[in-house]
Write a protein that holds these residues in place. Structure first.
Motif, PDB file in Angstrom:
ATOM      1  N   PRO A 113       0.696  -1.183   0.012  1.00 31.01           N
ATOM      2  CA  PRO A 113       0.050  -0.063   0.128  1.00 31.01           C
ATOM      3  C   PRO A 113       0.765   1.237  -0.003  1.00 31.01           C
ATOM      4  O   PRO A 113       1.684   1.254   0.680  1.00 31.01           O
ATOM      5  N   ASP A 114       0.314   2.230  -0.772  1.00 31.01           N
ATOM      6  CA  ASP A 114       1.071   3.346  -0.955  1.00 31.01           C
ATOM      7  C   ASP A 114       0.171   4.631  -1.334  1.00 31.01           C
ATOM      8  O   ASP A 114      -0.944   4.328  -1.394  1.00 31.01           O
ATOM      9  N   ASN A 115       0.917   5.811  -1.072  1.00 31.41           N
ATOM     10  CA  ASN A 115      -0.009   7.185  -1.238  1.00 31.41           C
ATOM     11  C   ASN A 115      -1.256   6.923  -0.493  1.00 31.41           C
ATOM     12  O   ASN A 115      -2.388   7.156  -0.650  1.00 31.41           O
ATOM     13  N   ILE A 116      -1.002   6.755   0.942  1.00 31.20           N
ATOM     14  CA  ILE A 116      -1.865   6.538   1.777  1.00 31.20           C
ATOM     15  C   ILE A 116      -2.624   7.771   2.433  1.00 31.20           C
ATOM     16  O   ILE A 116      -1.973   8.754   2.734  1.00 31.20           O
ATOM     17  N   LEU A 117      -3.834   7.977   2.631  1.00 33.56           N
ATOM     18  CA  LEU A 117      -4.808   9.137   2.929  1.00 33.56           C
ATOM     19  C   LEU A 117      -5.700   8.631   4.196  1.00 33.56           C
ATOM     20  O   LEU A 117      -6.385   7.699   3.634  1.00 33.56           O
TER      21      LEU A 117
END
Length: 177
Positions: free
Chosen positions: A32-36
């Motif tokens: 998981p990447d670019n977590i908001l």
């Protein structure tokens, strides 16, 4: 740990200015990447229309039970339930009660073998609740994107373990009213 503790943590996180900001973990691993992280609640959602986007959306319902319209099917999300929406699924959360409060964690990932089974729902266990709390604390402290990747991967893995056998059947969903 009680939901009220988690809700207090969530409310301290400021609303993102851009819901599609790219925050890479800086590594080439397919995790998981670019977590908001953000929240929704009450009677008025941000927008009163369905959404379709390229990101995964992990919904954690910490308020009263609520309904999700997913690809035209109505799903009841119990208090303490987690539900993962996959990219490009048409979804709308129905805000029909002031007690609705949802934690939203959006992210990008190509691998699906690390994710809970599609259309499965899981109730928070003490362990997953602790993982959610740890992730929220880390996000609030603005830790490195890599640390967020690791924490979210742990949470998703635990949800995957706990959701095995809890897959929703679209035939068993409540019909639209």
């Amino acid at each position: 740990m009680k939901f009220t503790t988690i809700i207090r943590q969530i409310k301290r996180i400021p609303r993102p200015e851009n819901f599609f900001l790219y925050r890479s973990n800086g590594y080439g691993f397919d995790l998981p990447d670019n977590i908001l992280v953000f929240s929704r609640g009450g009677l008025a959602p941000l927008e009163r229309r369905a959404a379709i986007h390229h990101r995964h959306l992990l919904n954690v319902n910490l308020g009263v039970p609520c309904f999700l319209l997913l690809n035209g099917q109505r799903i009841r999300l119990e208090t303490g339930s987690c539900f993962l929406i996959y990219p490009y699924e048409n979804h709308l959360f129905l805000h029909t009660d002031p007690g609705i409060f949802r934690l939203m964690i959006t992210f990008e990932v190509k691998r699906t073998d690390i994710l809970p089974e599609r259309h499965s729902t899981t109730l928070l266990s003490p362990e997953t609740l602790d993982l959610v709390s740890t992730l929220l604390k880390a996000y609030s402290r603005k830790v490195s994107p890599w640390e967020l990747t690791l924490l979210l991967t742990l949470l998703l893995n635990k949800l995957k373990e706990e959701s095995s056998g809890d897959r929703l059947s679209f035939g068993g969903l409540a019909p639209d009213a």
